[in-house]
Motif scaffolding. Sequence first.
Motif, PDB file in Angstrom:
ATOM      1  N   UNK A 143       0.838  -1.117   0.209  1.00 33.83           N
ATOM      2  CA  UNK A 143       0.079  -0.002  -0.105  1.00 33.83           C
ATOM      3  C   UNK A 143       0.730   1.180  -0.021  1.00 33.83           C
ATOM      4  N   UNK A 144       1.887   1.270   0.735  1.00 31.78           N
ATOM      5  CA  UNK A 144       3.002   2.554   0.963  1.00 31.78           C
ATOM      6  C   UNK A 144       3.700   2.490  -0.214  1.00 31.78           C
ATOM      7  N   UNK A 145       3.963   1.467  -0.879  1.00 28.38           N
ATOM      8  CA  UNK A 145       4.731   1.718  -2.165  1.00 28.38           C
ATOM      9  C   UNK A 145       3.779   2.216  -3.211  1.00 28.38           C
ATOM     10  N   UNK A 146       2.715   1.858  -3.162  1.00 31.65           N
ATOM     11  CA  UNK A 146       1.804   2.006  -4.308  1.00 31.65           C
ATOM     12  C   UNK A 146       1.534   3.768  -4.043  1.00 31.65           C
ATOM     13  N   UNK A 147       1.254   4.117  -2.897  1.00 35.74           N
ATOM     14  CA  UNK A 147       0.992   5.479  -2.746  1.00 35.74           C
ATOM     15  C   UNK A 147       2.311   6.387  -3.225  1.00 35.74           C
ATOM     16  N   UNK A 148       3.440   5.923  -2.707  1.00 33.30           N
ATOM     17  CA  UNK A 148       4.557   6.830  -2.783  1.00 33.30           C
ATOM     18  C   UNK A 148       4.908   6.883  -4.640  1.00 33.30           C
ATOM     19  N   UNK A 149       4.605   5.622  -5.224  1.00 35.64           N
ATOM     20  CA  UNK A 149       4.674   5.699  -6.707  1.00 35.64           C
ATOM     21  C   UNK A 149       3.510   6.845  -7.345  1.00 35.64           C
ATOM     22  N   UNK A 150       2.458   6.761  -6.664  1.00 36.94           N
ATOM     23  CA  UNK A 150       1.600   7.632  -7.135  1.00 36.94           C
ATOM     24  C   UNK A 150       1.729   9.142  -7.076  1.00 36.94           C
ATOM     25  N   UNK A 151       2.067   9.239  -6.030  1.00 39.62           N
ATOM     26  CA  UNK A 151       2.627  10.710  -5.578  1.00 39.62           C
ATOM     27  C   UNK A 151       3.910  11.191  -6.648  1.00 39.62           C
ATOM     28  N   UNK A 152       4.891  10.187  -6.850  1.00 35.80           N
ATOM     29  CA  UNK A 152       5.903  10.584  -7.291  1.00 35.80           C
ATOM     30  C   UNK A 152       5.621  10.686  -9.109  1.00 35.80           C
ATOM     31  N   UNK A 153       4.784   9.751  -9.356  1.00 34.43           N
ATOM     32  CA  UNK A 153       4.045  10.050 -10.459  1.00 34.43           C
ATOM     33  C   UNK A 153       3.544  11.443 -10.968  1.00 34.43           C
ATOM     34  N   UNK A 154       2.720  11.826 -10.016  1.00 31.99           N
ATOM     35  CA  UNK A 154       2.204  13.026 -10.062  1.00 31.99           C
ATOM     36  C   UNK A 154       3.081  14.231 -10.103  1.00 31.99           C
TER      37      UNK A 154
END
Lengths: 389, 388
Positions: free
Chosen positions: B26-37
């Motif tokens: 979940x955390x990695x998913x969220x971090x990837x999402x934020x980084x992608x933004x």
Amino acid sequence: MRTPPLVYNFYSLLVRWPSTLLTTASIGSTVAVIAGVMALQQGFASLYELGGRDDILVFLRPGATSEGESAFPKDRARIVMMETPEILFDKAGWPMAAGELYLAVRRAKEDGGETNVPIRGVPQTSLTLSAPRLQIVEGRAFAAGRDEVMVGKSLVGRIQHCRLGDTIRINATGFKVVGIFSYDGPFQSEIWGDIDRLGQVLHRPTLSRVVARARPGADVAALAKRLESDKRVPVKVMTEKEYLESQTKAISWTLWLLGSFLAVVMGTGAVFTGTNSMLAMVAARTHEIGILVTLGFRPVAIFSSFVMESIFLGLAGGALGCLLVLPLHGMSTGTTNFQTFTEVAFAFQVRPIVLVTAVGLATVLGLLGGLFPAWRAASAKPVDVLRRV
Amino acid sequence: MPWILIIQNLRAHKMRTLLTVGSLAVAVFLLCFLKTVLVSLEAGVAASATNRLIVQSAVSLFVDLPHNYQPKIEAVSGVAQVCKLQWFGAYYKEPSNFFAQFGVDTDRLQDTYPEVKLLDGSWEAFRTSRTACLIGVGLSRKFGFKLGSRIPLIGTIFPRSDGTPWEFTVAGIYESKSANVDNSTLWFDFKYLDESLRSGAAEGPIGVGVFTLRVQPGIDPTRVASDIDALFDGGPLRVQTTTEAEFQRQFVTMLGGVPMLLNSIGGGVLFAIVLAVLNTMLLSFRQRFHEIGVMKALGFTDGVAFGVLLIESLVICGSGGFVGVAASALTADTFAAAMSQILPTFQITASTVASGFGLAMLIGLMAGLFPAWQALRLECIEALRAEV
């Protein structure tokens, strides 16, 4: 139903403090992030709530969603001002109405980069209309027909050339900053100057909006309906309050979406962590649970006892989250409102609703994390658990 | 290294292993999402062409330039071609259905933006019909527009005088090969807008928003930019000529504190997850107190005791990272579609994926080191004596 005393759960948490601490911190930081986003949304929204009044009417061109898009020819604005009976007239018999020019101008920020700052060309009537909310805190108001401006307090220190005595250059003309004003709301991030001078220098013959004070008891909804379909001068009318609220929708919605998304995703992680901790607590206390059962506590009582313990963890996490987010209160930040493409400065607002949501969310996270471990504890058979040494 | 032991340990506490892997994912998913933004916000800047310059008003993004600036700019030495662009700002049915629309010189668009490739339709049809438009493949997917579809747009800056919507017919669907042009734009004929304004069929400011120009090969764009600025320095409307990258950057700068906000959220997520994994590893160590004593008594070295715990942590975090990265890669298209209005360039990059996975391994290392180090130092006799 008798449950084991709460103090039992409390001591258990204290005895296994490393795990308690880590779980609390994990829930706490999750809640803090979400509360932070919420405080940002509250700060942004409050800026627009503060500024709006019910007895000020805003007239825009039909179809325009903000004054940045709206444009009126001056003669049409004059008809609206003179011939709308809902507008209040002053003692001398003039309508208390003003046609204003609004434009986002490119300005350099003090910390580098450029941003769009709203500049508002206004007649002297606008100053009357916005008193007593608008107050000059330094210097004086600009004089009619002169190359002078006054700047909102929020611009000072953020945007270059916005200190008293500076000169703001627009095309080839310099405007002297003669005053600094405060005005709760988005106006505090604007530059105000004389409409005729700004209109000439910016080559803008049109007006962006008309503002007017409404006659007491005027029916704004009926007026809006009437003028929308007016043959000669169709206009869109709303109260200032409605107008400002409509300006926050996009950002409030985006932040709300971000907050919910974070709550779901980070919340899932926090529930997993809570479950892990509680499972370990249950496992370490197998023997104790056996004794509780032997003493005659019902499985339901044991279940609720462990759920309570987990809720304690959640509450502690909630408290920690609140502590972490409180220092944000009042911290100022800025972003562009994409409704008008201009930057507004505002401060984080950690309001009671933010804290209540934080603690509520933390409690729910604690509760969810405790359900499965508590069920496992409650389903233990006394013989099995006592046998294991 | 006794691998079997590590595997058995992970399997002995299935629930705990799965929950930790889950929270990490979940955390990695969220971090990837934020980084992608964050990466996507900058994508337009990063992908900008170096040989394109944008001429805009020096005063405001919303002040138009006169038509007659075009031949003057074209006359500056080193300028290959100048194309008009006018922001239209209309909406389709509802204001929330927002996408970018530009009035352009139809005969110059293709040369100015070679990255715009037609998937369907023809340039010829776009150039010859006054009410034709080109749309991005993203718009075609989102709203179901096809070749020949009529798109009604309600004007905000440029309303039609009779109150009816504007209507454009799709003459082509394009896909952009580069992130500086998004796939959710509608291009139409500048002349159509201009003539409507002049004839009174529509209202709004008459002028040109920006001029986009190509610089001739081998010419220094900076020199051309300062020549153009100097040309209009005396007014009446001063201009500011920037590279495409700087032009795009002003929109990123406008976001103000947003990138910082996203970064701090990422920091919070990271902090929470490190604590969570550390918690799991400490629990794992505590429950294995006795076992480690037995291992040491059997003659396993301190190094093995250290390695077993550290590798366990790395395996958990590695799998969590893998799941998280895979989830963000798989959902990227869904997010891209959902955010096409606010962030048309949303696209997950290989470096985001790599850094997401790398971060997970780093968390595994950080969370595993302390318990592993404790296992290393554990006295055999003390561990055996301890009650479980």
